[in-house]
Design a protein around this motif. Structure first.
Motif, PDB file in Angstrom:
ATOM      1  N   LYS A 123       8.347   6.366  10.961  1.00 24.23           N
ATOM      2  CA  LYS A 123       8.442   4.918  10.715  1.00 24.23           C
ATOM      3  C   LYS A 123       9.173   4.186  11.818  1.00 24.23           C
ATOM      4  CE  LYS A 123      10.715   6.270   7.022  1.00 24.23           C
ATOM      5  NZ  LYS A 123      11.051   6.230   5.627  1.00 24.23           N
ATOM      6  N   ASP A 148       4.514   7.712   4.647  1.00 21.44           N
ATOM      7  CA  ASP A 148       5.672   7.338   3.841  1.00 21.44           C
ATOM      8  C   ASP A 148       5.184   7.084   2.407  1.00 21.44           C
ATOM      9  OD1 ASP A 148       8.332   6.794   3.532  1.00 21.44           O
ATOM     10  OD2 ASP A 148       8.402   5.298   5.133  1.00 21.44           O
ATOM     11  N   SER A 149       5.897   7.612   1.411  1.00 23.33           N
ATOM     12  CA  SER A 149       5.367   7.591   0.042  1.00 23.33           C
ATOM     13  C   SER A 149       5.144   6.163  -0.473  1.00 23.33           C
ATOM     14  CB  SER A 149       6.302   8.352  -0.896  1.00 23.33           C
ATOM     15  OG  SER A 149       7.594   7.788  -0.857  1.00 23.33           O
ATOM     16  N   GLU A 150       6.060   5.243  -0.125  1.00 20.04           N
ATOM     17  CA  GLU A 150       5.925   3.865  -0.602  1.00 20.04           C
ATOM     18  C   GLU A 150       4.687   3.211   0.003  1.00 20.04           C
ATOM     19  OE1 GLU A 150       8.487   5.260   0.776  1.00 20.04           O
ATOM     20  OE2 GLU A 150      10.101   5.223  -0.694  1.00 20.04           O
ATOM     21  N   ASN A 215      17.045   3.214   5.139  1.00 21.32           N
ATOM     22  CA  ASN A 215      15.666   3.682   5.050  1.00 21.32           C
ATOM     23  C   ASN A 215      14.771   2.606   4.435  1.00 21.32           C
ATOM     24  OD1 ASN A 215      13.538   5.682   5.207  1.00 21.32           O
ATOM     25  ND2 ASN A 215      13.699   5.831   2.983  1.00 21.32           N
ATOM     26  N   LYS A 216      15.281   1.932   3.400  1.00 15.66           N
ATOM     27  CA  LYS A 216      14.449   0.896   2.771  1.00 15.66           C
ATOM     28  C   LYS A 216      14.271  -0.274   3.727  1.00 15.66           C
ATOM     29  CE  LYS A 216      13.294   2.428  -0.080  1.00 15.66           C
ATOM     30  NZ  LYS A 216      12.137   3.325  -0.300  1.00 15.66           N
ATOM     31  N   GLU A 219      11.678   0.610   6.047  1.00 14.89           N
ATOM     32  CA  GLU A 219      10.378   0.601   5.367  1.00 14.89           C
ATOM     33  C   GLU A 219       9.851  -0.814   5.129  1.00 14.89           C
ATOM     34  OE1 GLU A 219      10.718   4.896   3.097  1.00 14.89           O
ATOM     35  OE2 GLU A 219      10.660   3.076   1.885  1.00 14.89           O
TER      36      GLU A 219
HETATM   37 MG    MG Z   1       9.761   6.364   1.980  1.00 21.30          MG
END
Ligand code: MG
Ligand code: NAD
Length: 383
Positions: A123, A148-150, A215-216, A219
């Protein structure tokens, strides 16, 4: 049959991607694997999967890898230049960028220029240079599939909906190991506590980023570029169980979400296998095991990094690049016990104020910005 290169095959994403490839030999062929310094694991992976080529970034480890693979029909390269040129090899269809940090930027650019499809885990590349990367991908007809899972969740919600405008997206965040703590409590948390993520088993850097909510923040910026969103269309909600992986709201007010147990193999497999859903035997989610799914506001005052990321995105230009570089230095210093948990945000804040703003950075500007921001951060961490 998709022919895959994995940058960072020895890491958390890399090893899980190899599990996916191993479980689906009729769909995937492994062409290239690369690693920074874990030569032993790289060698073991090469012997097991027999790729065409392997690259070890640390040149002093070349001989070890070469010696171990000399009787195999596997090309061995070393160094960062090799890491960039190997992605251009003719027999690669897709490059999974599973290395960590700014180091992923140049290989990703080279892969896009060579027309390779990208499965993007790294990312930081989109945070640093989202505009440059997405424009380049468009120009070369390359798709960037989120790992990335999101972002995979959003992408899955968008399947069949690409013509429908997005009103907003909601990224879910676990809140990390320190959810609910006060700033005073965070002052003394240790590296060992920060490395204990409640739901995910990941590399050290992203685990610290999850504890700080950085991290958020990364993201949020990643989502802006992946899905072409305006800043105000990206919301974050804390969801401690990590079952709802993210949501999309369309213009009719309808919300779509993607759910599942926290297991990165699923988003990795979706990115590698797109547009197909490959059969898997991963453990299935049951509501009876999770009778309560809960949601709460992120605490932006205590977890300042998320606010700093929103601010950097708002200012745009090279600000996210500064944020990322300062964060990489800060996390690395925290992992070496050189600074405390809260000092990481102090470093980001001071670097964002110190390093010169560039509204429309070129690639060279990003390189300079990254270097300057690292130097600025190091004046604090190396004191
Ligand atoms: Mg993630
Ligand atoms: P990791 O630390 O476990 O693995 C990193 C990999 O990159 C290793 O193979 C290492 O050899 C390689 N590498 C590191 N520095 C390098 C360098 N300078 N040059 C060349 N190779 C280098 O990290 P990870 O947790 O697998 O994360 C990889 C990326 O995926 C990160 O950008 C992270 O944010 C993202 N991501 C990870 C997860 C996860 O569950 N682990 C989830 C979402 C996104």
């Amino acid at each position: 049959m998709k022919r895959i290169a994995i940058l960072g095959s020895t890491g958390s994403i890399g090893t899980q991607a190899l599990e996916v490839i191993k479980a689906n030999p009729e769909h995937f062929e492994l062409e290239v694997i690369t690693a920074h310094s874990n030569a032993d694991l790289l060698i073991a992976q090469a012997l097991a999967f027999k790729p065409n080529a392997v690259v070890i970034a640390r040149e002093d480890l070349y001989e070890q890898v070469q010696d171990a693979l000399q009787h195999e029909n596997i090309k061995v390269y070393a160094g960062t230049n090799a890491l960039c040129s190997v992605v251009e090899m003719g027999d690669i269809d897709m490059v999974l960028t599973a290395m960590v940090g700014y180091a992923g930027l140049l290989p990703t650019i080279r892969a896009i220029k060579a027309g390779k499809q990208i499965a993007l885990a790294n990312k930081e590349t989109l945070v640093v240079a989202g505009q440059l990367i997405t424009e380049l991908a468009r120009a070369h007809g390359v798709n960037i599939y989120p790992v990335d899972s999101e972002h995979s969740a959003i992408f899955q919600c968008l399947a069949g909906e690409f013509h429908n405008p997005i009103e907003k997206i909601i990224l879910t965040a676990s809140g990390g190991p320190f959810r609910g703590r006060t700033a005073e409590e965070l002052r003394h948390v240790t590296k060992a506590q920060a490395l204990k993520h409640p739901n995910w088993d990941m590399g050290a850097k992203i685990t610290i980023d999850s504890a700080s909510l950085m991290n958020k923040g990364l993201e949020v910026i990643e989502a802006k570029w992946l899905f072409g969103l305006r800043n105000e269309q990206i919301e974050v909600v804390v969801h401690p169980q990590s079952i709802v992986h993210s949501l999309v709201q369309f213009e009719d007010g309808s919300l779509k979400a993607q759910l599942g147990l926290p297991d990165m193999k699923l988003p990795i497999q979706y990115a590698l296998g797109y547009p197909n859903r490959l059969k898997s035997d991963y453990p299935r989610f049951s509501f009876m095991d999770y009778p309560q799914l809960t949601f709460e506001q992120p605490d932006l005052k205590t977890f300042r990094n998320l606010q700093l990321a929103y601010d950097a995105m708002e200012k745009g230009g090279n600000m996210p690049c500064i944020l990322n570089a300062a964060n990489e230095v800060a996390v690395s210093a925290f992992l070496k016990d050189k600074i405390g948990f809260l000092q990481m945000s102090d470093i980001l804040e001071s670097c964002l104020a110190k390093v010169a703003y560039i509204a429309h950075p070129s690639y060279d500007d990003y390189v300079d910005t990254d270097r300057e921001a690292r130097a600025a951060a190091a004046t604090v961490t190396d004191k």
